[in-house]
Motif scaffolding. Sequence first.
Motif: not given
Length: 283
Positions: A195-220
């Motif tokens: 689940h976290r792997r998918v969520l990290h991919l989504l957040m990376r996609y959001a950063i590339i699109r300029g929607i988020l500045l950084s990945d808010p999901v902490p690394e486990s």
Amino acid sequence: MDATFDVRVWQIERGSGKLRESYGVGWSVGGKRHRKTFQTFALADGFRAELVTATHAGEPFNMSTGLPDRHVPKASSVGWYDFAVQFTDAQWPRVSANHRKNTARTLMIVTTALMDRDPPGVPSRRVRTALSEWAFNTNRRDDAPDDVAAVLGWVQRHTPTMDAWTDPLIVQDVLLVLGTLLDGRRAAASSVKRHRRVLHLLMRYAIIRGILLSDPVPESRNLTQRSASAIDRRRLLNERQTAQLLGWIYGRPRSGQRLQAFFATLYFTGVRQKKRSRCVSRT
């Protein structure tokens, strides 16, 4: 022209969420309804005050985003549901069927966690099915039945925008839901890691699109260790093997009977407690 002065702002609506109360701000721009959900009344009241101030100042509102026609953070103008659908479509042609299934399940769990409340009169199971089998399935979404489309429309209106991920409490709540099964038990470490792997991919996609500045999901830090130490149930003794082993121990000279009782106790009370009634000992 994608701007208008026809704006109406309504009072704050209080809702009861799964993990805490939520507060929704509703308004219309050019007759199109918009809604934004907050976790505290103060945040909702501040956002509503900004809308009201903009209307009093005579600022035009963008009909697509529903926000004043000025520079605003992209995260505030992109809904979670819409972005999750966009992410699904973007990776659909490039990934395997199994990866698509895992992505749909992760996005379904996250979406239900972000909803401010459940759809009235709709069982939770139907909501989960509508999300995993229709919303996050590129090939089937456009063919969704009317009742499924109605559920998805409700979900779209009652999930927050992407700036919700800037709230550490929301991130923590979502990760808690991802790590918990529907019956309240802890999810397997391998599932949480997926689940976290998918969520990290989504957040990376959001950063590339300029929607988020950084990945808010902490690394486990502990997921790898937990996965390595988890017991594979396929390696456990089955009922027949256990009965044979206990019988063999019983026949050992001197202490066989005591050892059989000892190992039988371990088996019945710990390792295979759900199967204990079907294994017969010789005591």
